[in-house]
Design an enzyme around this catalytic site. Structure first.
Site, short mmCIF file in Angstrom:
data_model
loop_
_atom_site.label_atom_id
_atom_site.label_comp_id
_atom_site.label_asym_id
_atom_site.label_seq_id
_atom_site.Cartn_x
_atom_site.Cartn_y
_atom_site.Cartn_z
N SER A 123 0.88 -1.18 0.00
CA SER A 123 0.00 0.00 0.00
C SER A 123 0.91 1.22 0.00
O SER A 123 2.10 1.12 0.32
CB SER A 123 -0.83 -0.01 1.30
OG SER A 123 -1.49 1.22 1.50
N TYR A 128 -1.55 -1.48 10.52
CA TYR A 128 -1.68 -1.50 9.07
C TYR A 128 -0.40 -0.96 8.42
O TYR A 128 0.18 -1.58 7.53
CB TYR A 128 -2.90 -0.67 8.64
CG TYR A 128 -3.25 -0.85 7.17
CD1 TYR A 128 -3.91 -2.00 6.75
CD2 TYR A 128 -2.91 0.10 6.22
CE1 TYR A 128 -4.23 -2.19 5.40
CE2 TYR A 128 -3.23 -0.08 4.88
CZ TYR A 128 -3.88 -1.22 4.48
OH TYR A 128 -4.20 -1.40 3.15
N LYS A 166 2.46 -3.02 6.18
CA LYS A 166 2.69 -2.69 4.77
C LYS A 166 4.15 -2.28 4.52
O LYS A 166 4.71 -2.58 3.47
CB LYS A 166 1.71 -1.60 4.31
CG LYS A 166 0.24 -2.05 4.34
CD LYS A 166 -0.01 -3.30 3.52
CE LYS A 166 -1.48 -3.68 3.44
NZ LYS A 166 -1.73 -4.89 2.64
N1 LIG Z 1 -8.74 -0.48 -0.76
C1 LIG Z 1 -7.70 0.29 -0.57
O1 LIG Z 1 -7.83 1.53 -0.51
C2 LIG Z 1 -6.33 -0.31 -0.47
C3 LIG Z 1 -5.22 0.54 -0.59
C4 LIG Z 1 -3.95 0.00 -0.50
C5 LIG Z 1 -3.79 -1.37 -0.31
N2 LIG Z 1 -4.89 -2.16 -0.18
C6 LIG Z 1 -4.65 -3.60 0.04
O2 LIG Z 1 -5.29 -4.34 -0.98
C7 LIG Z 1 -5.49 -5.68 -0.52
C8 LIG Z 1 -6.88 -6.14 -0.87
O3 LIG Z 1 -7.82 -5.42 -0.09
P1 LIG Z 1 -9.12 -4.76 -0.72
O4 LIG Z 1 -8.95 -3.32 -0.62
O5 LIG Z 1 -9.46 -5.38 -2.01
O6 LIG Z 1 -10.20 -5.14 0.43
P2 LIG Z 1 -11.43 -6.15 0.43
O7 LIG Z 1 -11.90 -6.19 1.84
O8 LIG Z 1 -12.41 -5.77 -0.61
O9 LIG Z 1 -10.77 -7.54 0.03
C9 LIG Z 1 -9.91 -8.22 0.91
C10 LIG Z 1 -10.17 -9.72 0.80
O10 LIG Z 1 -9.27 -10.40 1.70
C11 LIG Z 1 -10.00 -11.46 2.31
N3 LIG Z 1 -9.39 -11.88 3.57
C12 LIG Z 1 -9.40 -11.27 4.78
N4 LIG Z 1 -8.77 -12.01 5.70
C13 LIG Z 1 -8.30 -13.10 5.04
C14 LIG Z 1 -7.55 -14.23 5.45
N5 LIG Z 1 -7.16 -14.40 6.73
N6 LIG Z 1 -7.24 -15.16 4.52
C15 LIG Z 1 -7.65 -15.02 3.24
N7 LIG Z 1 -8.39 -13.99 2.80
C16 LIG Z 1 -8.71 -13.04 3.70
C17 LIG Z 1 -11.39 -10.88 2.50
O11 LIG Z 1 -12.36 -11.90 2.71
C18 LIG Z 1 -11.59 -10.12 1.21
O12 LIG Z 1 -12.18 -10.94 0.22
C19 LIG Z 1 -5.19 -5.64 0.98
O13 LIG Z 1 -3.91 -6.17 1.22
C20 LIG Z 1 -5.23 -4.17 1.31
O14 LIG Z 1 -4.46 -3.86 2.44
C21 LIG Z 1 -6.15 -1.68 -0.26
#
Ligand SMILES: NC(=O)c1ccc[n+]([C@@H]2O[C@H](COP(=O)([O-])OP(=O)(O)OC[C@H]3O[C@@H](n4cnc5c(N)ncnc54)[C@H](O)[C@@H]3O)[C@@H](O)[C@H]2O)c1
Length: 276
Positions: free
Chosen positions: A141, A154, A158
């Site tokens: 991130s 968090y 990251k």
């Molecule tokens: N959305 C943002 O703004 C953003 C920004 C930077 C980074 N990210 C990163 O992107 C990645 C994906 O997140 P997202 O934003 O799509 O969120 P999201 O909540 O839509 O998707 C995350 C998925 O991870 C799954 N998950 C949670 N715990 C788990 C576990 N123990 N084992 C397997 N799966 C598990 C959830 O069920 C979900 O389907 C994450 O690593 C998040 O930190 C997101």
């Protein structure tokens, strides 16, 4: 890895958000795709929605190395060799500096950091052995590049994923295995509802006093996520990075100033030390 068609991808956190968008983009590029996720119903819906017999789902809790091993085995049985591994599952939990519970710290580090490690440890021997090339995509991130409000599990997780990916890239280059670290800013996903998948062992999600500064911050972040980038745009940039073997995947160039501010402060401190 220039040619993706015909290869196989494994994506954790594949039932939602960025992981699901990655799965869809890989399938559209002619890959076989295994989506792994802890949320069974959402996973089933996600797989069905893609209407593609080369996309399957498998239960996978990334905090548990045995679960990741089982998911890997299911992928080999379904599709043979796996080439692209996206260690993408992630969760967020916050609070004020003195109110983040130890359970929250453990949960976030277990998913965001140990989950990435489990994916690497499980798939690396396999990719080395089949020798057909491969690529790891680790989702960090911009929270792994700039501290922002810092002091949170968090951010800590990251930053760790960034350094782990940098080190891995150097070590895997001679083996012809690529590594990318995905560093998005805000993306329109369900990350703000992470508590939906918080296992009991980590205790209940913390409830914030609606009048607290932490609650105001959470509300502000929810708005930024709501108006964030489309996950499909993020996925398209990841595919480009895999094809062009790029380490850093930055999807929010407008956040450059924040990164520059941090790196400038570090360099200035080093210059000051040199001048002493
Ligand atoms: N959305 C943002 O703004 C953003 C920004 C930077 C980074 N990210 C990163 O992107 C990645 C994906 O997140 P997202 O934003 O799509 O969120 P999201 O909540 O839509 O998707 C995350 C998925 O991870 C799954 N998950 C949670 N715990 C788990 C576990 N123990 N084992 C397997 N799966 C598990 C959830 O069920 C979900 O389907 C994450 O690593 C998040 O930190 C997101």
């Amino acid at each position: 890895m220039r040619e993706l068609a015909g290869k196989t991808a494994f994506v954790t956190g594949g039932a939602s958000g960025i992981g699901f968008a990655l799965g869809r983009a890989f399938a559209e590029a002619g890959m076989k795709v295994m989506l792994g996720d802890i949320e069974a119903d959402a996973l089933e819906t996600a797989v069905k929605s893609l209407h593609n017999s080369d996309v399957r789902g498998v239960a996978c809790d990334v905090t548990d190395p045995a679960s990741v091993e089982r998911a890997a085995k299911a992928s080999f049985e379904a599709f043979g060799n796996v080439h692209v591994v996206c260690n993408n599952a992630g969760v967020a939990a916050g609070g004020g500096i003195d109110s983040i519970s130890l359970d929250s710290w453990k949960w976030v580090l277990d998913v965001n950091l140990m989950g990435v490690l489990h994916g690497i440890r499980t798939f690396l021997p396999h990719i080395r052995a089949h020798g057909e090339g491969g690529h790891f995509v680790n989702t960090a991130s911009m929270a792994g590049m700039v501290s922002g409000l810092g002091f949170s599990p968090y951010h800590a997780s990251k930053f760790a994923v960034v350094t782990m990916s940098e080190g891995l890239a150097v070590q895997l280059k001679p083996l012809g295995i690529g590594v990318s670290v995905l560093c998005p800013g805000f993306v329109r996903t369900r990350i703000g509802e992470s508590a939906r998948n918080r296992p009991e062992q980590y205790g209940p999600a913390q409830t914030l006093d609606p009048a607290s500064p932490a609650a105001a911050l959470v509300a502000q972040i929810a708005q930024l996520i709501e108006s964030g980038l489309d996950p499909a745009d993020v996925a398209a940039q990841v595919l480009k990075a895999i094809r062009e073997d790029e380490l850093y995947v930055f999807t929010h160039p407008e956040m450059r100033a924040e990164a520059e501010q941090r790196f400038t402060a570090i360099l200035a401190a080093m210059d000051k030390s040199a001048a002493r």
